[in-house]
Design a protein around this motif. Structure first.
Motif, PDB file in Angstrom:
ATOM      1  N   THR A 103      -0.685  -0.017   3.180  1.00 28.97           N
ATOM      2  CA  THR A 103       0.155  -0.196   4.366  1.00 28.97           C
ATOM      3  C   THR A 103      -0.550   0.490   5.529  1.00 28.97           C
ATOM      4  O   THR A 103      -1.343   1.427   5.322  1.00 28.97           O
ATOM      5  CB  THR A 103       1.570   0.395   4.170  1.00 28.97           C
ATOM      6  OG1 THR A 103       1.441   1.757   3.808  1.00 28.97           O
ATOM      7  CG2 THR A 103       2.358  -0.368   3.116  1.00 28.97           C
ATOM      8  N   PRO A 104      -0.280   0.025   6.762  1.00 31.28           N
ATOM      9  CA  PRO A 104      -1.153   0.441   7.874  1.00 31.28           C
ATOM     10  C   PRO A 104      -1.089   1.922   8.246  1.00 31.28           C
ATOM     11  O   PRO A 104      -2.135   2.574   8.388  1.00 31.28           O
ATOM     12  CB  PRO A 104      -0.700  -0.449   9.039  1.00 31.28           C
ATOM     13  CG  PRO A 104       0.615  -1.032   8.653  1.00 31.28           C
ATOM     14  CD  PRO A 104       0.651  -1.059   7.151  1.00 31.28           C
ATOM     15  N   VAL A 105       0.129   2.444   8.466  1.00 36.88           N
ATOM     16  CA  VAL A 105       0.215   3.841   8.916  1.00 36.88           C
ATOM     17  C   VAL A 105      -0.362   4.768   7.843  1.00 36.88           C
ATOM     18  O   VAL A 105      -1.130   5.694   8.128  1.00 36.88           O
ATOM     19  CB  VAL A 105       1.676   4.222   9.245  1.00 36.88           C
ATOM     20  CG1 VAL A 105       1.759   5.692   9.653  1.00 36.88           C
ATOM     21  CG2 VAL A 105       2.241   3.336  10.351  1.00 36.88           C
ATOM     22  N   CYS A 106      -0.014   4.494   6.587  1.00 33.76           N
ATOM     23  CA  CYS A 106      -0.495   5.338   5.476  1.00 33.76           C
ATOM     24  C   CYS A 106      -2.027   5.336   5.410  1.00 33.76           C
ATOM     25  O   CYS A 106      -2.646   6.372   5.129  1.00 33.76           O
ATOM     26  CB  CYS A 106       0.076   4.850   4.147  1.00 33.76           C
ATOM     27  SG  CYS A 106       1.861   4.892   4.070  1.00 33.76           S
TER      28      CYS A 106
HETATM   29  C1  BEZ Z   1       2.980   2.017   6.895  1.00 29.40           C
HETATM   30  O1  BEZ Z   1       2.234   2.818   6.333  1.00 29.40           O
HETATM   31  O2  BEZ Z   1       2.584   1.351   7.832  1.00 29.40           O
HETATM   32  C2  BEZ Z   1       4.408   1.885   6.447  1.00 29.40           C
HETATM   33  C3  BEZ Z   1       4.729   2.127   5.136  1.00 29.40           C
HETATM   34  C4  BEZ Z   1       6.044   2.016   4.732  1.00 29.40           C
HETATM   35  C5  BEZ Z   1       7.028   1.682   5.651  1.00 29.40           C
HETATM   36  C6  BEZ Z   1       6.692   1.476   6.981  1.00 29.40           C
HETATM   37  C7  BEZ Z   1       5.369   1.575   7.392  1.00 29.40           C
END
Ligand code: BEZ
Length: 219
Positions: free
Chosen positions: A42-45
């Motif tokens: 996932t992007p933010v992670c």
């Molecule tokens: C993310 O890492 O982008 C993310 C992961 C889970 C929920 C929302 C965003």
């Protein structure tokens, strides 16, 4: 109730990208930073784990081990590390816990209020760890907790800054003011008399009857 500052950090055995660990043994005599992310790929992670990898040497210099965790399996972590390196330029050389059965997530209260009981059929929104951080000391006690929502990436420089403060204030009877950074003036705690402050720190400035500042003592 969740973990509180000064609680003993729960011990556990877990599978990681670097083999099985027994958490307290793994921490050893230094500090540890345990941080969770919601979901692999996932992007933010991806940006967060890369940012932490970029700071790995800084944590090591402070005798602090870092370890990530999510409810994804270890094999998924191993694959995702390639993406993290490609996207951020940083290799994740610290271990990642594969907490498939949510054992550690539950011990550390890392799940959001609406989380279910297993990782089966989960979605990032309802059965994944939130963005938690625990700084744990050599005494295995919790020194800091921090929780961010799914949609907000953390500032890992802040975790390093907090660790600097925690390590400094563990050694000297001082506290650190808002936005303090390594090398800046510190606050003398109320437990130290003026006379003792002169002996310990040489000199200090009295800004208010209850606010005294002095140069940062040497580590
Ligand atoms: C993310 O890492 O982008 C993310 C992961 C889970 C929920 C929302 C965003």
């Amino acid at each position: 109730m969740g973990l509180r500052i000064n609680d003993i950090a729960p011990d556990f055995t877990a599978e990681t990208t670097q083999g099985t660990i027994h958490f307290h043994d793994w921490i050893g005599d230094g500090y540890a930073v345990l941080f969770s992310h919601p979901k692999n790929f996932t992007p933010v992670c991806t940006t967060e784990l890369g940012a932490m990898a970029g700071l790995a040497d800084e944590f090591a210099r402070r005798n602090a081990k870092i370890i990530g965790i999510s409810v994804d399996p270890v094999e998924s972590h191993v694959k995702w590390k390639e993406d993290i390196r490609a996207a951020t330029g940083h290799a994740v050389d610290y271990p990642l816990i594969g907490d498939k059965d949510l054992k550690v997530a539950k011990l550390y209260d890392m799940l959001p209020a609406e989380a279910g009981d297993s990782s089966e059929g989960r979605t990032p929104a309802d059965n994944a760890t939130v963005r938690s951080v625990f700084i744990i000391g050599p005494d295995k006690r919790v020194k800091l907790t921090l929780t961010y929502p799914m949609t907000t990436g953390r500032n890992f420089d802040e975790i390093l800054r907090a660790l600097d403060s925690i390590q400094l204030t563990a050694k000297h009877q001082v506290a650190t003011p808002a936005d303090w950074k390594q090398g800046e003036d510190v606050i003398i705690t109320g437990a130290v008399s003026d006379e003792d402050a002169i002996k310990r720190f040489g000199a200090f400035d009295r800004i208010l009857p209850y606010l005294r500042k002095t140069r940062q003592p040497h580590a």
